[in-house]
Design a protein around this motif. Structure first.
Motif, PDB file in Angstrom:
ATOM      1  N   GLU A 151     -17.898  19.293 -29.513  1.00 28.37           N
ATOM      2  CA  GLU A 151     -18.614  20.456 -30.117  1.00 28.37           C
ATOM      3  C   GLU A 151     -20.198  20.217 -29.761  1.00 28.37           C
ATOM      4  OE1 GLU A 151     -17.246  23.311 -31.686  1.00 28.37           O
ATOM      5  OE2 GLU A 151     -15.624  21.901 -31.091  1.00 28.37           O
ATOM      6  N   SER A 152     -20.726  19.196 -29.800  1.00 27.15           N
ATOM      7  CA  SER A 152     -22.087  18.915 -29.751  1.00 27.15           C
ATOM      8  C   SER A 152     -22.481  18.445 -28.296  1.00 27.15           C
ATOM      9  CB  SER A 152     -22.711  17.861 -30.821  1.00 27.15           C
ATOM     10  OG  SER A 152     -21.660  16.609 -30.623  1.00 27.15           O
ATOM     11  N   LEU A 153     -21.483  18.604 -27.406  1.00 26.36           N
ATOM     12  CA  LEU A 153     -21.624  18.187 -25.800  1.00 26.36           C
ATOM     13  C   LEU A 153     -21.691  19.271 -24.871  1.00 26.36           C
ATOM     14  CD1 LEU A 153     -19.494  14.835 -25.959  1.00 26.36           C
ATOM     15  CD2 LEU A 153     -22.118  15.121 -26.496  1.00 26.36           C
ATOM     16  N   ASP A 154     -22.380  19.291 -24.016  1.00 25.47           N
ATOM     17  CA  ASP A 154     -22.388  20.153 -22.893  1.00 25.47           C
ATOM     18  C   ASP A 154     -21.548  19.801 -21.736  1.00 25.47           C
ATOM     19  OD1 ASP A 154     -22.797  22.168 -21.246  1.00 25.47           O
ATOM     20  OD2 ASP A 154     -24.929  22.007 -21.217  1.00 25.47           O
ATOM     21  N   ILE A 155     -20.149  19.921 -21.928  1.00 16.84           N
ATOM     22  CA  ILE A 155     -19.294  19.522 -20.890  1.00 16.84           C
ATOM     23  C   ILE A 155     -19.466  20.290 -19.524  1.00 16.84           C
ATOM     24  CG2 ILE A 155     -16.610  19.506 -20.477  1.00 16.84           C
ATOM     25  CD1 ILE A 155     -16.511  18.847 -23.340  1.00 16.84           C
ATOM     26  N   PRO A 156     -19.447  21.543 -19.514  1.00 18.96           N
ATOM     27  CA  PRO A 156     -19.803  22.096 -18.257  1.00 18.96           C
ATOM     28  C   PRO A 156     -20.840  21.384 -17.336  1.00 18.96           C
ATOM     29  CG  PRO A 156     -19.589  23.703 -19.811  1.00 18.96           C
ATOM     30  CD  PRO A 156     -19.638  22.587 -20.718  1.00 18.96           C
ATOM     31  N   LYS A 157     -21.902  21.024 -18.139  1.00 17.66           N
ATOM     32  CA  LYS A 157     -23.218  20.410 -17.364  1.00 17.66           C
ATOM     33  C   LYS A 157     -22.689  19.058 -16.896  1.00 17.66           C
ATOM     34  CE  LYS A 157     -27.821  18.941 -18.391  1.00 17.66           C
ATOM     35  NZ  LYS A 157     -28.771  18.731 -19.544  1.00 17.66           N
ATOM     36  N   VAL A 158     -22.335  18.363 -17.475  1.00 20.92           N
ATOM     37  CA  VAL A 158     -21.521  16.976 -16.943  1.00 20.92           C
ATOM     38  C   VAL A 158     -20.653  17.187 -15.911  1.00 20.92           C
ATOM     39  CG1 VAL A 158     -20.544  15.004 -17.703  1.00 20.92           C
ATOM     40  CG2 VAL A 158     -22.111  16.009 -19.397  1.00 20.92           C
ATOM     41  N   LEU A 159     -19.861  18.269 -15.932  1.00 25.23           N
ATOM     42  CA  LEU A 159     -18.965  18.496 -15.078  1.00 25.23           C
ATOM     43  C   LEU A 159     -19.706  18.803 -13.771  1.00 25.23           C
ATOM     44  CD1 LEU A 159     -15.733  18.466 -14.996  1.00 25.23           C
ATOM     45  CD2 LEU A 159     -15.643  20.773 -15.430  1.00 25.23           C
TER      46      LEU A 159
END
Ligand code: ZN
Length: 519
Positions: free
Chosen positions: A351-359
């Motif tokens: 919830e608290s992470l920006d997964i698209p950004k890391v991708l």
């Protein structure tokens, strides 16, 4: 109850014939203890007639107190025109004082006539006498029929008559050996079925992988009636390989329904495979069936997405059965699913992470030469850094590295680093035997005053790969660093046209990971 197949391990004898392996006496004793704990029925410890290390191994083996396995000493049948009682080799074999003796003899006339330079009849007498003599001395005798399949192709009647000689002598098991490793599964199956139908004694199989069929040939022989399989851990062996027991055992037990070891012991297979690689000082092969680190690794985004829905969709069995684990690999081919899987594995809150950004970052950095497949710690840091409350424990601001070579003093390497921790600036200098070593020492020195928990962190492995510089541009250098602290290990990556800069990034990630993750 399923039929039990006897497991006969020859890692300590045939396995040590692999180019590049040299096991110390202590290593051999440790491996024997592990093979016993795993549930091997027989452990072949060595050839006491061939070298003093093996003689010493058998002298010390009783101290292991093996619980299940029977220890075997290996040697050849008596020499031509002698008596077993006068044969030095056979006496050395008995001197090993093992419950089991494995005698190897010839089944191929080419060897009998051209190599031993004796007659077909004398060879049969050599086999029968030697087996009978060792039986009289109270030994359980296993007979290894060297070059059996080649002998069988040349003259099946003679090859089988050598096995009959061993059976008459009292061998408890007659083992068909594909010594040169060139046979194919259907040949092995046909010959084994014929022998098993004709011979009173139980039959075993011993294969090599020269035609890439070591495992397949072993399975074919078991299907045709063999009851004992010989092989080595990880397939270590002469030339290409011996048949790999780490593949054969799960194949027999999980795919063919035979009984080899208890399910609890089978779950120790991956550990056993890694342990033996470690003692043999060989890198554990990631791509070994069942036990390799990549055996259940999923890279393609579609695969991972499907796996998250149903584990059976892209793997042939549950890796836990053989003590391995499923992994998803993060790379530019990844989808969201690969990262979600990582987030779960790292016990982070998605919830608290920006997964698209890391991708997106992963795709960009891989285009620059990074690779995240082998650098899970760097991936975990990228994820953690997207948390709004994340504060990096330190910031590396400057470094310089000086390399000099002076007449009479050899080369001198010195690194200087500047690191900020909160309001404090640390400025340290250290020497090293190379630029990366000096940089590592200076960084460690800067951080250790504030973070004493870094004192046990060690550089375990350092891999450099030069990626090709097409179009006459500078080549990119990729550095993968493996660090360890006690039993904990993690890997980080850096890439840059400059090797020092690439190392610097990987080192910084390694230290940051040591401080923030997995504690
Ligand atoms: Zn062999």
């Amino acid at each position: 109850m399923n039929r039990h197949i006897q497991l006969y391990d020859t890692t300590l004898r045939d396995g040590t014939q692999r180019e590049g392996i040299s096991l110390s006496l202590d290593d051999k004793l440790k491996i024997a203890a592990r093979l016993d704990a795993f549930g091997m029925d027989y452990i072949e410890g060595g050839w006491p007639g061939s070298n003093p290390k093996d003689v010493e191994f058998f002298r010390r083996a009783p101290s292991l107190g093996l619980g299940h396995a029977r220890l075997a000493a290996f040697g050849s049948t008596r020499r031509k025109n002698t008596r077993p009682a006068d044969d030095a080799n056979i006496q050395a074999l008995l001197g090993a004082e093992t419950p089991v003796v494995t005698l190897v003899g010839k089944s191929w006339e080419l060897h009998v006539v051209d190599v031993l330079e004796t007659t077909a009849a004398e060879n049969l007498a050599m086999i029968e006498d030697s087996v009978a003599y060792c039986r009289e001395q109270g030994k359980e005798v296993i007979y290894d029929a060297e070059h059996f399949f080649d002998g069988y192709k040349a003259n099946p009647e003679y090859a089988i008559s050598t096995l009959e000689a061993a059976a008459r002598g009292g061998a408890v098991c007659v083992v068909l050996c594909d010594t040169n490793g060139g046979s194919l599964p259907w040949e092995v199956e046909e010959a084994t079925a014929r022998v098993a139908g004709r011979l009173g004694a139980p039959v075993g199989i011993h294969t090599h992988d020269d035609a890439g069929c070591g495992v397949a040939n072993s399975l074919a022989a078991i299907r045709a009636g063999a009851v004992q399989v010989q092989g080595t851990i990880n397939g270590y062996g002469e030339r290409v390989a011996n048949a790999n027991l780490c593949t054969i055992i799960p194949d027999l037990q999980l795919k063919m329904g035979y009984d080899c070891v208890s399910p609890e012991r089978l779950a120790g297979l991956t550990d056993l495979s890694r342990y033996v690689a470690e003692l043999a000082n060989l890198t554990h092969d990631d791509h070994l069936p069942y036990v390799g680190a990549s055996a259940f690794a999923h890279k393609g985004g579609i695969h991972v997405a499907a796996m998250l829905k149903h584990a059976a969709s892209y793997q042939h069995l549950d890796p836990a059965i053989v003590g391995n684990q499923q992994r998803s690999v993060v790379s530019e081919l990844s989808g969201r699913g690969n990262l979600i899987d990582k987030v779960n594995q790292f016990h982070l809150n998605p919830e608290s992470l920006d997964i698209p950004k890391v991708l997106e970052q992963i795709k960009q950095l891989e285009a620059q030469g990074f690779t995240f497949e082998g650098a899970e710690a760097s991936v975990e840091l990228m994820l953690r850094r997207t948390h709004p409350a994340y504060v990096p424990p330190f910031e590396m601001t400057d470094y310089s590295v000086m390399v000099q070579r002076r007449r009479g003093r050899g080369s001198i390497v010195e690194a200087t680093v500047k690191v900020r921790v909160g309001p404090k600036i640390m400025h340290t200098v250290a020497e090293g035997n190379g630029p990366v070593n000096a940089l590592d020492a200076a960084l460690r020195q800067a951080l250790i005053g504030v973070f004493p928990q870094l004192s046990g962190v060690r550089l375990a492995d350092y891999k450099v790969r030069i990626l090709d510089g097409e179009n006459n541009t500078a080549a990119t250098t990729r550095v993968l660093i493996e660090s360890r602290q006690g039993a904990r290990r993690w890997s980080t990556v850096g890439a840059s046209p400059n090797i020092i800069d690439a190392s610097w990034r990987a080192l910084a990630d390694s230290m940051e990971y040591a401080l923030v993750a997995g504690n």
